[in-house]
Design an enzyme around this catalytic site. Structure first.
Site, PDB file in Angstrom:
ATOM      1  N   GLN A 141       0.833  -1.206   0.000  1.00 36.09           N
ATOM      2  CA  GLN A 141       0.000   0.000   0.000  1.00 36.09           C
ATOM      3  C   GLN A 141       0.862   1.249   0.000  1.00 36.09           C
ATOM      4  OE1 GLN A 141      -3.188   0.002   2.904  1.00 36.09           O
ATOM      5  NE2 GLN A 141      -2.977   2.179   3.276  1.00 36.09           N
ATOM      6  N   GLY A 142       0.788   2.037  -1.068  1.00 32.97           N
ATOM      7  CA  GLY A 142       1.584   3.257  -1.187  1.00 32.97           C
ATOM      8  C   GLY A 142       0.790   4.490  -0.794  1.00 32.97           C
ATOM      9  N   TYR A 143       0.593   4.677   0.510  1.00 32.75           N
ATOM     10  CA  TYR A 143      -0.154   5.826   1.013  1.00 32.75           C
ATOM     11  C   TYR A 143       0.766   6.813   1.735  1.00 32.75           C
ATOM     12  CZ  TYR A 143      -5.004   4.204   0.186  1.00 32.75           C
ATOM     13  OH  TYR A 143      -6.198   3.842  -0.366  1.00 32.75           O
ATOM     14  N   SER A 146       4.260  -1.575   4.306  1.00 25.07           N
ATOM     15  CA  SER A 146       4.342  -2.956   4.793  1.00 25.07           C
ATOM     16  C   SER A 146       4.567  -3.925   3.637  1.00 25.07           C
ATOM     17  CB  SER A 146       3.056  -3.335   5.523  1.00 25.07           C
ATOM     18  OG  SER A 146       2.841  -2.484   6.622  1.00 25.07           O
ATOM     19  N   GLU A 199     -10.388  -1.765   5.852  1.00 22.14           N
ATOM     20  CA  GLU A 199      -9.189  -2.155   6.586  1.00 22.14           C
ATOM     21  C   GLU A 199      -9.508  -2.848   7.896  1.00 22.14           C
ATOM     22  OE1 GLU A 199      -4.808  -0.230   7.538  1.00 22.14           O
ATOM     23  OE2 GLU A 199      -6.494   1.093   7.135  1.00 22.14           O
TER      24      GLU A 199
END
Length: 382
Positions: free
Chosen positions: A115-117, A150, A234
Protein backbone atom coordinates in the site's frame (compact mmCIF):
# COMPACT_ATOMS: atom_id res chain seq x y z
CA UNK A 1 -26.95 -7.18 15.73
CA UNK A 2 -27.87 -10.73 16.78
CA UNK A 3 -24.67 -12.50 15.73
CA UNK A 4 -24.70 -16.28 16.09
CA UNK A 5 -23.28 -19.38 14.41
CA UNK A 6 -25.49 -21.97 12.74
CA UNK A 7 -25.04 -25.73 12.53
CA UNK A 8 -23.70 -25.20 9.00
CA UNK A 9 -21.18 -22.69 10.33
CA UNK A 10 -20.03 -25.25 12.90
CA UNK A 11 -19.49 -27.77 10.10
CA UNK A 12 -17.53 -25.17 8.17
CA UNK A 13 -15.42 -24.55 11.29
CA UNK A 14 -14.60 -28.25 11.52
CA UNK A 15 -13.61 -28.28 7.83
CA UNK A 16 -11.39 -25.22 8.21
CA UNK A 17 -9.77 -26.52 11.40
CA UNK A 18 -9.02 -29.91 9.81
CA UNK A 19 -7.58 -28.35 6.65
CA UNK A 20 -5.33 -26.00 8.62
CA UNK A 21 -4.13 -28.82 10.85
CA UNK A 22 -3.21 -30.90 7.79
CA UNK A 23 -1.53 -28.19 5.72
CA UNK A 24 0.13 -25.83 8.19
CA UNK A 25 3.87 -26.40 8.29
CA UNK A 26 6.25 -24.02 10.01
CA UNK A 27 8.99 -24.44 7.39
CA UNK A 28 6.89 -23.07 4.51
CA UNK A 29 7.94 -19.69 3.16
CA UNK A 30 5.17 -17.13 3.02
CA UNK A 31 4.76 -17.00 -0.76
CA UNK A 32 4.47 -20.79 -0.97
CA UNK A 33 1.85 -20.64 1.79
CA UNK A 34 -0.17 -18.10 -0.20
CA UNK A 35 -0.18 -20.51 -3.16
CA UNK A 36 -1.34 -23.32 -0.84
CA UNK A 37 -4.22 -21.19 0.45
CA UNK A 38 -5.16 -20.07 -3.04
CA UNK A 39 -5.17 -23.56 -4.50
CA UNK A 40 -7.69 -24.62 -1.85
CA UNK A 41 -9.88 -21.55 -2.47
CA UNK A 42 -9.38 -19.99 0.98
CA UNK A 43 -8.39 -16.56 -0.36
CA UNK A 44 -11.23 -14.12 -1.03
CA UNK A 45 -13.95 -15.57 1.20
CA UNK A 46 -15.23 -12.08 1.96
CA UNK A 47 -15.48 -10.90 -1.63
CA UNK A 48 -19.12 -10.24 -2.56
CA UNK A 49 -18.48 -11.79 -5.96
CA UNK A 50 -17.08 -15.24 -6.71
CA UNK A 51 -15.78 -16.57 -9.99
CA UNK A 52 -12.21 -15.34 -9.60
CA UNK A 53 -10.87 -18.62 -8.21
CA UNK A 54 -12.16 -17.91 -4.72
CA UNK A 55 -14.98 -19.49 -2.75
CA UNK A 56 -17.37 -16.87 -1.44
CA UNK A 57 -18.68 -17.15 2.12
CA UNK A 58 -21.14 -15.25 4.29
CA UNK A 59 -20.16 -13.09 7.19
CA UNK A 60 -20.35 -15.77 9.88
CA UNK A 61 -18.13 -18.12 7.89
CA UNK A 62 -15.63 -15.36 7.28
CA UNK A 63 -15.45 -14.94 11.06
CA UNK A 64 -15.07 -18.70 11.52
CA UNK A 65 -12.18 -18.85 9.04
CA UNK A 66 -10.42 -15.85 10.56
CA UNK A 67 -10.70 -17.26 14.08
CA UNK A 68 -9.56 -20.74 13.13
CA UNK A 69 -6.65 -19.34 11.16
CA UNK A 70 -5.50 -17.32 14.17
CA UNK A 71 -5.81 -20.35 16.45
CA UNK A 72 -3.97 -22.70 14.10
CA UNK A 73 -0.54 -21.13 14.33
CA UNK A 74 -0.44 -20.83 10.53
CA UNK A 75 2.22 -18.53 9.02
CA UNK A 76 1.61 -14.76 8.90
CA UNK A 77 -0.13 -13.73 5.68
CA UNK A 78 1.70 -11.91 2.91
CA UNK A 79 -1.37 -11.64 0.70
CA UNK A 80 -3.79 -9.96 3.09
CA UNK A 81 -3.20 -6.48 1.63
CA UNK A 82 -4.30 -7.61 -1.81
CA UNK A 83 -7.10 -9.83 -0.52
CA UNK A 84 -8.63 -7.59 2.14
CA UNK A 85 -7.82 -4.07 0.91
CA UNK A 86 -7.27 -3.90 -2.84
CA UNK A 87 -9.74 -6.60 -3.92
CA UNK A 88 -12.82 -5.06 -2.20
CA UNK A 89 -11.77 -1.68 -3.61
CA UNK A 90 -11.60 -3.05 -7.15
CA UNK A 91 -14.96 -4.75 -6.67
CA UNK A 92 -16.42 -1.39 -5.65
CA UNK A 93 -14.61 0.99 -8.02
CA UNK A 94 -12.72 -1.03 -10.63
CA UNK A 95 -13.62 -1.76 -14.23
CA UNK A 96 -14.51 -5.27 -15.37
CA UNK A 97 -11.13 -5.43 -17.10
CA UNK A 98 -9.33 -4.49 -13.88
CA UNK A 99 -11.23 -7.10 -11.90
CA UNK A 100 -10.51 -9.79 -14.49
CA UNK A 101 -6.81 -8.86 -14.58
CA UNK A 102 -6.04 -8.53 -10.86
CA UNK A 103 -8.50 -10.58 -8.79
CA UNK A 104 -7.63 -14.10 -10.06
CA UNK A 105 -3.88 -13.73 -9.27
CA UNK A 106 -4.75 -12.43 -5.79
CA UNK A 107 -7.11 -15.38 -5.20
CA UNK A 108 -4.43 -17.80 -6.41
CA UNK A 109 -1.75 -16.28 -4.19
CA UNK A 110 0.33 -15.49 -7.28
CA UNK A 111 0.63 -11.71 -6.90
CA UNK A 112 1.34 -9.88 -3.64
CA UNK A 113 0.51 -6.23 -2.98
CA UNK A 114 1.66 -3.33 -0.82
CA UNK A 115 0.00 0.00 0.00
CA UNK A 116 1.58 3.26 -1.19
CA UNK A 117 -0.15 5.83 1.01
CA UNK A 118 2.00 7.34 3.78
CA UNK A 119 4.85 9.74 3.01
CA UNK A 120 7.51 11.38 5.22
CA UNK A 121 5.36 14.52 5.50
CA UNK A 122 1.98 12.90 4.95
CA UNK A 123 1.43 10.04 7.35
CA UNK A 124 -1.68 10.63 9.40
CA UNK A 125 -2.43 13.64 7.17
CA UNK A 126 -2.95 11.58 4.04
CA UNK A 127 -4.32 14.52 2.04
CA UNK A 128 -0.82 16.03 2.08
CA UNK A 129 0.74 13.49 -0.30
CA UNK A 130 3.29 14.91 -2.74
CA UNK A 131 4.06 11.89 -4.91
CA UNK A 132 3.22 13.00 -8.45
CA UNK A 133 1.95 11.06 -11.45
CA UNK A 134 2.19 12.69 -14.89
CA UNK A 135 0.27 11.30 -17.85
CA UNK A 136 2.49 10.43 -20.81
CA UNK A 137 0.48 8.78 -23.55
CA UNK A 138 -0.69 5.35 -22.42
CA UNK A 139 1.14 5.54 -19.08
CA UNK A 140 1.58 7.65 -15.96
CA UNK A 141 5.10 8.49 -14.76
CA UNK A 142 5.21 8.29 -10.95
CA UNK A 143 7.80 10.19 -8.92
CA UNK A 144 7.99 10.49 -5.15
CA UNK A 145 8.56 8.64 -1.88
CA UNK A 146 6.37 6.44 0.29
CA UNK A 147 7.22 5.26 3.80
CA UNK A 148 6.09 2.63 6.32
CA UNK A 149 5.12 0.48 3.35
CA UNK A 150 4.34 -2.96 4.79
CA UNK A 151 5.84 -5.92 2.90
CA UNK A 152 7.01 -3.79 -0.05
CA UNK A 153 10.16 -5.95 -0.22
CA UNK A 154 7.94 -8.95 -1.07
CA UNK A 155 5.28 -7.24 -3.19
CA UNK A 156 4.74 -7.60 -6.93
CA UNK A 157 2.44 -4.56 -7.13
CA UNK A 158 1.72 -1.39 -5.17
CA UNK A 159 -1.49 0.66 -5.16
CA UNK A 160 -0.31 4.26 -5.01
CA UNK A 161 -2.12 7.45 -4.05
CA UNK A 162 -0.51 10.15 -6.20
CA UNK A 163 -1.17 13.73 -7.29
CA UNK A 164 -2.14 13.84 -10.96
CA UNK A 165 -3.22 17.49 -11.08
CA UNK A 166 -0.33 19.94 -10.93
CA UNK A 167 -0.84 22.62 -8.28
CA UNK A 168 -3.72 20.80 -6.58
CA UNK A 169 -3.96 20.79 -2.81
CA UNK A 170 -5.29 18.55 -0.06
CA UNK A 171 -7.70 15.85 -1.27
CA UNK A 172 -8.22 17.43 -4.70
CA UNK A 173 -6.30 16.22 -7.75
CA UNK A 174 -5.36 12.80 -6.33
CA UNK A 175 -5.57 9.52 -8.23
CA UNK A 176 -5.36 5.83 -7.32
CA UNK A 177 -2.86 3.94 -9.49
CA UNK A 178 -1.75 0.31 -9.68
CA UNK A 179 2.03 0.22 -10.12
CA UNK A 180 4.17 -2.87 -10.84
CA UNK A 181 7.12 -3.14 -8.45
CA UNK A 182 9.44 -4.92 -10.89
CA UNK A 183 10.92 -1.77 -12.43
CA UNK A 184 14.69 -1.80 -11.77
CA UNK A 185 16.14 1.71 -11.71
CA UNK A 186 12.68 3.24 -11.33
CA UNK A 187 11.62 1.78 -7.97
CA UNK A 188 13.89 1.30 -4.96
CA UNK A 189 12.82 -0.43 -1.75
CA UNK A 190 14.76 0.22 1.46
CA UNK A 191 13.81 -1.86 4.53
CA UNK A 192 13.36 0.05 7.81
CA UNK A 193 14.94 -1.80 10.74
CA UNK A 194 12.68 -1.58 13.79
CA UNK A 195 13.30 -1.86 17.52
CA UNK A 196 12.23 -5.49 17.27
CA UNK A 197 15.09 -6.21 14.84
CA UNK A 198 12.66 -7.04 12.03
CA UNK A 199 12.09 -5.06 8.83
CA UNK A 200 8.57 -5.60 7.51
CA UNK A 201 8.18 -1.83 6.90
CA UNK A 202 9.98 -0.09 4.05
CA UNK A 203 10.73 3.17 2.30
CA UNK A 204 9.81 3.07 -1.40
CA UNK A 205 11.27 5.55 -3.89
CA UNK A 206 9.58 6.06 -7.28
CA UNK A 207 11.84 7.63 -9.92
CA UNK A 208 9.70 7.87 -13.03
CA UNK A 209 8.04 4.50 -12.40
CA UNK A 210 5.44 3.55 -15.00
CA UNK A 211 1.77 2.78 -14.40
CA UNK A 212 -0.48 1.97 -17.33
CA UNK A 213 -3.41 4.34 -17.86
CA UNK A 214 -5.89 1.46 -17.79
CA UNK A 215 -4.67 0.71 -14.27
CA UNK A 216 -6.09 3.96 -12.93
CA UNK A 217 -8.92 3.04 -10.52
CA UNK A 218 -12.04 5.16 -10.20
CA UNK A 219 -11.04 7.87 -12.68
CA UNK A 220 -8.45 10.64 -12.64
CA UNK A 221 -8.85 13.01 -9.70
CA UNK A 222 -11.06 10.53 -7.80
CA UNK A 223 -8.23 9.05 -5.76
CA UNK A 224 -9.34 10.49 -2.43
CA UNK A 225 -12.76 8.85 -2.71
CA UNK A 226 -11.21 5.51 -3.67
CA UNK A 227 -8.57 5.74 -0.94
CA UNK A 228 -11.12 6.49 1.77
CA UNK A 229 -13.28 3.61 0.54
CA UNK A 230 -10.29 1.28 0.85
CA UNK A 231 -9.62 2.39 4.42
CA UNK A 232 -13.17 1.39 5.27
CA UNK A 233 -12.27 -2.21 4.36
CA UNK A 234 -9.19 -2.16 6.59
CA UNK A 235 -11.04 -3.17 9.72
CA UNK A 236 -13.78 -5.77 9.96
CA UNK A 237 -13.61 -9.53 10.19
CA UNK A 238 -9.83 -9.31 10.60
CA UNK A 239 -10.39 -7.51 13.92
CA UNK A 240 -11.90 -10.69 15.38
CA UNK A 241 -8.95 -12.77 14.22
CA UNK A 242 -6.62 -10.18 15.72
CA UNK A 243 -8.40 -10.63 19.04
CA UNK A 244 -7.66 -14.37 18.97
CA UNK A 245 -3.99 -13.44 18.76
CA UNK A 246 -4.44 -10.97 21.60
CA UNK A 247 -5.99 -13.70 23.76
CA UNK A 248 -3.01 -15.95 23.08
CA UNK A 249 -0.62 -13.16 24.08
CA UNK A 250 -2.62 -12.49 27.24
CA UNK A 251 -2.32 -16.19 28.08
CA UNK A 252 1.48 -15.95 27.77
CA UNK A 253 1.54 -12.97 30.11
CA UNK A 254 -0.60 -14.80 32.69
CA UNK A 255 1.71 -17.82 32.54
CA UNK A 256 4.75 -15.58 32.95
CA UNK A 257 3.14 -13.93 35.97
CA UNK A 258 2.58 -17.35 37.52
CA UNK A 259 6.16 -18.45 36.83
CA UNK A 260 7.76 -15.31 38.31
CA UNK A 261 5.43 -15.11 41.30
CA UNK A 262 4.03 -11.75 40.14
CA UNK A 263 0.56 -13.27 40.28
CA UNK A 264 0.69 -13.00 44.07
CA UNK A 265 0.56 -9.22 43.77
CA UNK A 266 -3.11 -8.11 43.97
CA UNK A 267 -2.39 -5.09 41.74
CA UNK A 268 -1.01 -7.37 39.01
CA UNK A 269 -3.99 -9.70 39.34
CA UNK A 270 -6.38 -6.76 39.01
CA UNK A 271 -4.60 -5.56 35.86
CA UNK A 272 -4.69 -9.03 34.31
CA UNK A 273 -8.41 -9.38 35.02
CA UNK A 274 -9.01 -5.93 33.56
CA UNK A 275 -7.12 -6.89 30.37
CA UNK A 276 -9.26 -10.05 30.07
CA UNK A 277 -12.51 -8.15 30.63
CA UNK A 278 -11.62 -5.41 28.14
CA UNK A 279 -10.75 -8.03 25.52
CA UNK A 280 -14.20 -9.58 25.96
CA UNK A 281 -15.81 -6.17 25.55
CA UNK A 282 -13.81 -5.58 22.35
CA UNK A 283 -15.08 -8.87 20.94
CA UNK A 284 -18.69 -8.04 21.73
CA UNK A 285 -18.28 -4.58 20.24
CA UNK A 286 -16.74 -6.05 17.07
CA UNK A 287 -19.57 -8.56 16.70
CA UNK A 288 -22.15 -5.82 17.35
CA UNK A 289 -20.79 -3.58 14.60
CA UNK A 290 -19.81 -6.30 12.12
CA UNK A 291 -21.79 -5.93 8.95
CA UNK A 292 -23.14 -2.52 9.96
CA UNK A 293 -22.76 0.06 7.19
CA UNK A 294 -24.28 3.00 9.01
CA UNK A 295 -21.83 3.56 11.87
CA UNK A 296 -19.14 5.84 10.43
CA UNK A 297 -17.22 5.89 13.69
CA UNK A 298 -17.12 2.13 14.37
CA UNK A 299 -13.68 1.50 12.77
CA UNK A 300 -12.17 4.44 14.67
CA UNK A 301 -13.67 3.29 17.97
CA UNK A 302 -12.32 -0.22 17.40
CA UNK A 303 -8.84 1.11 16.58
CA UNK A 304 -8.78 3.26 19.73
CA UNK A 305 -9.85 0.30 21.86
CA UNK A 306 -7.40 -2.30 20.66
CA UNK A 307 -4.35 -0.03 20.21
CA UNK A 308 -4.38 1.18 23.82
CA UNK A 309 -5.27 -2.28 25.12
CA UNK A 310 -2.36 -3.89 23.28
CA UNK A 311 0.12 -1.30 24.51
CA UNK A 312 -0.99 -1.85 28.10
CA UNK A 313 -0.58 -5.59 27.64
CA UNK A 314 3.00 -5.08 26.44
CA UNK A 315 3.75 -2.96 29.49
CA UNK A 316 2.20 -5.58 31.76
CA UNK A 317 4.31 -8.29 30.10
CA UNK A 318 7.47 -6.42 31.13
CA UNK A 319 6.14 -5.77 34.64
CA UNK A 320 5.46 -9.42 35.44
CA UNK A 321 8.88 -10.46 34.08
CA UNK A 322 10.76 -7.99 36.22
CA UNK A 323 14.41 -7.13 35.50
CA UNK A 324 14.78 -10.24 33.34
CA UNK A 325 12.61 -8.56 30.70
CA UNK A 326 15.45 -6.17 29.84
CA UNK A 327 17.91 -8.98 29.06
CA UNK A 328 18.09 -11.01 25.86
CA UNK A 329 18.04 -14.83 25.81
CA UNK A 330 21.18 -16.62 27.03
CA UNK A 331 23.75 -17.57 25.94
CA UNK A 332 24.52 -14.24 24.30
CA UNK A 333 27.49 -13.46 22.06
CA UNK A 334 28.32 -10.39 20.01
CA UNK A 335 28.29 -12.47 16.83
CA UNK A 336 24.71 -13.66 17.36
CA UNK A 337 21.79 -11.88 15.66
CA UNK A 338 19.58 -9.54 17.60
CA UNK A 339 16.93 -11.73 19.22
CA UNK A 340 13.82 -11.15 21.30
CA UNK A 341 11.46 -13.55 23.00
CA UNK A 342 7.71 -13.31 22.37
CA UNK A 343 6.93 -10.97 25.28
CA UNK A 344 9.82 -8.62 24.52
CA UNK A 345 8.65 -8.44 20.91
CA UNK A 346 5.11 -7.74 22.12
CA UNK A 347 6.28 -4.82 24.24
CA UNK A 348 8.48 -3.17 21.61
CA UNK A 349 6.17 -3.66 18.63
CA UNK A 350 3.11 -2.45 20.53
CA UNK A 351 4.76 0.96 21.01
CA UNK A 352 3.64 1.73 17.45
CA UNK A 353 0.04 0.54 17.86
CA UNK A 354 -1.32 4.02 18.61
CA UNK A 355 0.41 5.46 15.52
CA UNK A 356 0.13 3.15 12.51
CA UNK A 357 -3.18 2.70 10.75
CA UNK A 358 -4.19 6.17 11.88
CA UNK A 359 -2.96 7.66 15.15
CA UNK A 360 -5.18 7.95 18.23
CA UNK A 361 -5.44 11.69 17.61
CA UNK A 362 -6.70 11.10 14.07
CA UNK A 363 -9.24 8.51 15.25
CA UNK A 364 -10.59 10.91 17.88
CA UNK A 365 -10.87 13.66 15.27
CA UNK A 366 -12.85 11.35 12.97
CA UNK A 367 -15.24 10.45 15.79
CA UNK A 368 -15.63 14.08 16.82
CA UNK A 369 -16.27 15.45 13.33
CA UNK A 370 -18.08 12.62 11.53
CA UNK A 371 -20.06 11.07 14.38
CA UNK A 372 -20.58 13.73 17.02
CA UNK A 373 -20.83 16.59 14.53
CA UNK A 374 -18.37 18.81 16.39
CA UNK A 375 -16.68 21.74 14.58
CA UNK A 376 -13.89 20.68 12.25
CA UNK A 377 -10.37 20.97 13.58
CA UNK A 378 -8.62 24.11 12.22
CA UNK A 379 -5.88 23.19 9.75
CA UNK A 380 -2.36 24.37 10.42
CA UNK A 381 -2.83 24.59 14.18
CA UNK A 382 -0.10 22.81 16.15
Amino acid sequence: MDFGFSVEDDAFRAEARAWLAEHTRAEQDRRTWEHTLGKAGWIGLGWPESGYGNRSAGLTRQVVWAEEYARSGAPPRSGHIGENLLAPTLLAHGTQEQKARFLPPIAAGDELWCQGYSEPNAGSDLAGVRTAAVREGACYRVTGQKIWTSLAHEADWCFVLARTETGSRRHHGLSFLLVPMDQPGRIEVRPIRQMTGTSEFNEVFFDGARARAEHLVGGEGEGWKVAMSLLGFERGVSTLAQQIGFAQELGRVVRAAAETGALADPVVRERLVRQWAELRVMRWNALRTLGSSGDAGAPSVAKLLWAGWHQRLGELAMLVRGAEAAVGPAPWAAAEPYRLDALQHLFLFSRADTLYGGSDQVQRTIIAERVLGLPREPKGVV
